[in-house]
Write a protein that holds these residues in place. Structure first.
Motif, mmCIF file in Angstrom:
data_model
loop_
_atom_site.group_PDB
_atom_site.id
_atom_site.type_symbol
_atom_site.label_atom_id
_atom_site.label_comp_id
_atom_site.label_asym_id
_atom_site.label_seq_id
_atom_site.Cartn_x
_atom_site.Cartn_y
_atom_site.Cartn_z
ATOM 1 N N ILE A 222 0.762 -1.257 -0.112
ATOM 2 C CA ILE A 222 0.060 0.074 -0.010
ATOM 3 C C ILE A 222 0.962 1.314 0.151
ATOM 4 C CG2 ILE A 222 -1.459 1.352 1.360
ATOM 5 C CD1 ILE A 222 -2.976 -1.084 2.359
ATOM 6 N N TRP A 223 1.884 1.244 0.951
ATOM 7 C CA TRP A 223 2.756 2.485 1.029
ATOM 8 C C TRP A 223 3.435 2.576 -0.333
ATOM 9 C CZ3 TRP A 223 1.876 6.503 4.005
ATOM 10 C CH2 TRP A 223 1.277 6.261 5.076
ATOM 11 N N ALA A 224 4.018 1.515 -0.921
ATOM 12 C CA ALA A 224 4.900 1.861 -2.163
ATOM 13 C C ALA A 224 4.073 2.047 -3.285
ATOM 14 C CB ALA A 224 5.623 0.026 -2.327
ATOM 15 N N THR A 225 2.840 1.524 -3.251
ATOM 16 C CA THR A 225 1.687 2.007 -4.157
ATOM 17 C C THR A 225 1.539 3.519 -4.237
ATOM 18 O OG1 THR A 225 1.011 -0.101 -4.549
ATOM 19 C CG2 THR A 225 -0.232 1.393 -5.566
ATOM 20 N N PHE A 226 1.106 3.709 -3.060
ATOM 21 C CA PHE A 226 0.799 5.324 -2.485
ATOM 22 C C PHE A 226 2.020 6.220 -3.161
ATOM 23 C CE2 PHE A 226 1.609 8.899 0.030
ATOM 24 C CZ PHE A 226 0.227 9.497 -0.129
ATOM 25 N N ALA A 229 2.139 6.008 -6.956
ATOM 26 C CA ALA A 229 1.010 6.860 -7.759
ATOM 27 C C ALA A 229 1.246 8.199 -7.459
ATOM 28 C CB ALA A 229 -0.121 6.391 -7.009
ATOM 29 N N THR A 230 1.843 8.774 -6.413
ATOM 30 C CA THR A 230 1.812 10.300 -6.087
ATOM 31 C C THR A 230 2.963 10.818 -6.954
ATOM 32 O OG1 THR A 230 1.179 9.846 -3.559
ATOM 33 C CG2 THR A 230 2.413 12.021 -4.304
ATOM 34 N N ALA A 231 4.230 9.983 -6.974
ATOM 35 C CA ALA A 231 5.064 10.458 -7.717
ATOM 36 C C ALA A 231 4.958 10.561 -9.251
ATOM 37 C CB ALA A 231 6.307 9.589 -7.546
ATOM 38 N N THR A 232 4.146 9.673 -9.838
ATOM 39 C CA THR A 232 3.364 9.546 -11.279
ATOM 40 C C THR A 232 2.616 10.842 -11.444
ATOM 41 O OG1 THR A 232 3.729 7.191 -11.253
ATOM 42 C CG2 THR A 232 2.336 8.371 -12.871
ATOM 43 N N ALA A 233 1.623 10.898 -10.528
ATOM 44 C CA ALA A 233 0.682 12.209 -10.708
ATOM 45 C C ALA A 233 1.551 13.491 -10.726
ATOM 46 C CB ALA A 233 -0.272 12.405 -9.428
ATOM 47 N N LEU A 278 -3.442 -1.042 -12.183
ATOM 48 C CA LEU A 278 -3.497 -2.576 -12.184
ATOM 49 C C LEU A 278 -3.165 -3.071 -10.780
ATOM 50 C CD1 LEU A 278 -2.154 -3.218 -15.690
ATOM 51 C CD2 LEU A 278 -4.347 -3.441 -14.882
ATOM 52 N N ILE A 279 -2.211 -2.216 -10.231
ATOM 53 C CA ILE A 279 -1.477 -3.003 -8.909
ATOM 54 C C ILE A 279 -2.604 -2.779 -7.986
ATOM 55 C CG2 ILE A 279 -0.053 -2.305 -7.026
ATOM 56 C CD1 ILE A 279 1.908 -1.301 -9.056
ATOM 57 N N ILE A 280 -3.489 -1.565 -7.992
ATOM 58 C CA ILE A 280 -4.684 -1.369 -6.900
ATOM 59 C C ILE A 280 -5.619 -2.450 -7.249
ATOM 60 C CG2 ILE A 280 -6.390 0.074 -6.194
ATOM 61 C CD1 ILE A 280 -4.308 2.482 -6.873
ATOM 62 N N TRP A 281 -5.781 -2.689 -8.475
ATOM 63 C CA TRP A 281 -6.969 -3.775 -8.880
ATOM 64 C C TRP A 281 -6.545 -5.013 -8.176
ATOM 65 C CZ3 TRP A 281 -6.583 -6.775 -13.707
ATOM 66 C CH2 TRP A 281 -7.868 -7.735 -14.093
ATOM 67 N N LEU A 282 -5.391 -5.329 -8.346
ATOM 68 C CA LEU A 282 -4.962 -6.823 -8.012
ATOM 69 C C LEU A 282 -4.605 -7.015 -6.352
ATOM 70 C CD1 LEU A 282 -2.674 -7.706 -10.903
ATOM 71 C CD2 LEU A 282 -4.781 -8.301 -10.713
ATOM 72 N N MET A 283 -4.380 -5.936 -5.709
ATOM 73 C CA MET A 283 -3.829 -5.951 -4.435
ATOM 74 C C MET A 283 -4.685 -6.439 -3.407
ATOM 75 S SD MET A 283 -2.829 -2.515 -2.294
ATOM 76 C CE MET A 283 -2.137 -1.888 -3.601
#
Length: 310
Positions: A222-226, A229-233, A278-283
């Motif tokens: 969760i933290w890695a994805t956050f 996603a933040t860096a990408t935005a 996709l990561i959030i979908w599969l998580m």
């Protein structure tokens, strides 16, 4: 320049657009006139003053001397400016320029269908939280914020498509309309990544609160994805904002410098945003599979979470 026929080539149409845009930015007194009308006005001006001086051109158009010098350096001299104007205004070109109306109206039913659908789903979610699940949580309010940002983005895009993008050709716009288009494109490009990020944050916080003590792998994911996603935005919005110098490049058309390889950064940031989706979908799938549920319940739970791919 050579004469054209009724069937203008793409290169000739590009040349017409370039003449219209560049001459219209130069002619500050005509910023509310269609760019093709500006070219026609210059054509009449050159009929009266075939050897017009810089001061006469400036007095007629409201141009800045610095811009006139730059435009002249682009085209090769004052004679080339006059020749370009005469060519675009000629009976072989001007009457045969294509005029295609904007197609923004086709987005109206799509916008309303998905707005109604989204509003209904969000309303049912809030109602079920309040009446069944013990109250609306923080991640629900974050989702509401994402909904509002998405609605603002969609409404702005629809307004732009219908009321501003009224034609498919530059010669049917004034310079002020072109500038407004560019400003709104930038605003939409900057808003979208953050609207998507807010929705992702709501889902990630929801996953984090699925249990009082999330598994270690889930916390890390969760933290890695956050962070990803933040860096990408930030990267996507930042690139859209600073891809040109100055930022409002349409205010200094002749002196602005823009990245000439914009496709690659947009593909990279867009792909990264899809990867985060996709990561959030599969998580939650491994978490659901680990629960002590009947097979039918497990399949239903996985299917429910999989709806997030939409």
């Amino acid at each position: 320049m050579s004469n054209t026929t009724q069937s203008l080539t793409n290169d000739q149409l590009d040349m017409v657009a370039a003449v219209c845009i560049n001459l219209s930015f130069l002619a500050r007194k005509f910023w509310d006139s269609k760019t093709l009308d500006v070219v026609h006005a210059f054509s009449q001006f050159y009929l009266e003053y075939p050897n017009a001086t810089d001061q006469q051109i400036i007095g007629f158009s409201g141009a800045r001397l610095s811009d006139l010098d730059i435009l002249r350096s682009f085209l090769g001299g004052s004679d080339e400016i006059r020749d370009s104007v005469d060519w675009v205004s000629s009976p072989d070109v001007s009457p045969y320029l294509p005029r295609t109306p904007g197609t923004g109206h086709i987005l109206v039913p799509i916008f309303w269908v998905f707005t109604i659908l989204t509003t209904t789903v969000l309303g049912l979610r809030l109602w079920s939280r309040q009446s069944i699940a013990g109250g609306i949580r923080t991640y629900d309010w974050i989702m509401v914020l994402g909904y509002v940002m998405t609605l603002a983005h969609g409404s702005t895009a629809l307004y732009h498509a219908i009321n501003i993008n009224t034609s498919s050709q530059f010669w049917d716009y004034s310079w002020n309309q072109i500038a407004l288009q560019q400003a709104m494109y930038m605003a939409l490009d900057v808003l979208y990544p953050f609207a998507a990020l807010v929705i992702k944050c709501s889902l990630l916080l929801f996953y984090y609160n699925l249990s009082t003590s999330p598994a270690r792998y889930l916390k890390i994911t969760i933290w890695a994805t956050f962070a990803f996603a933040t860096a990408t935005a930030i990267a996507a919005a930042g690139y859209s904002l600073f891809k040109c110098t100055p930022v409002a490049f349409w205010t200094e058309w002749f002196n602005s410098v823009c990245d000439s390889h914009q496709t690659i950064p947009y593909l990279a940031t867009g792909s990264a945003m899809i990867l985060a989706d996709l990561i959030i979908w599969l998580m939650p799938v491994p978490l659901v599979m680990s629960l002590k549920l009947y097979r039918r319940e497990r399949i239903a739970a996985v299917f429910t979470f999989s709806l997030g791919i939409l």
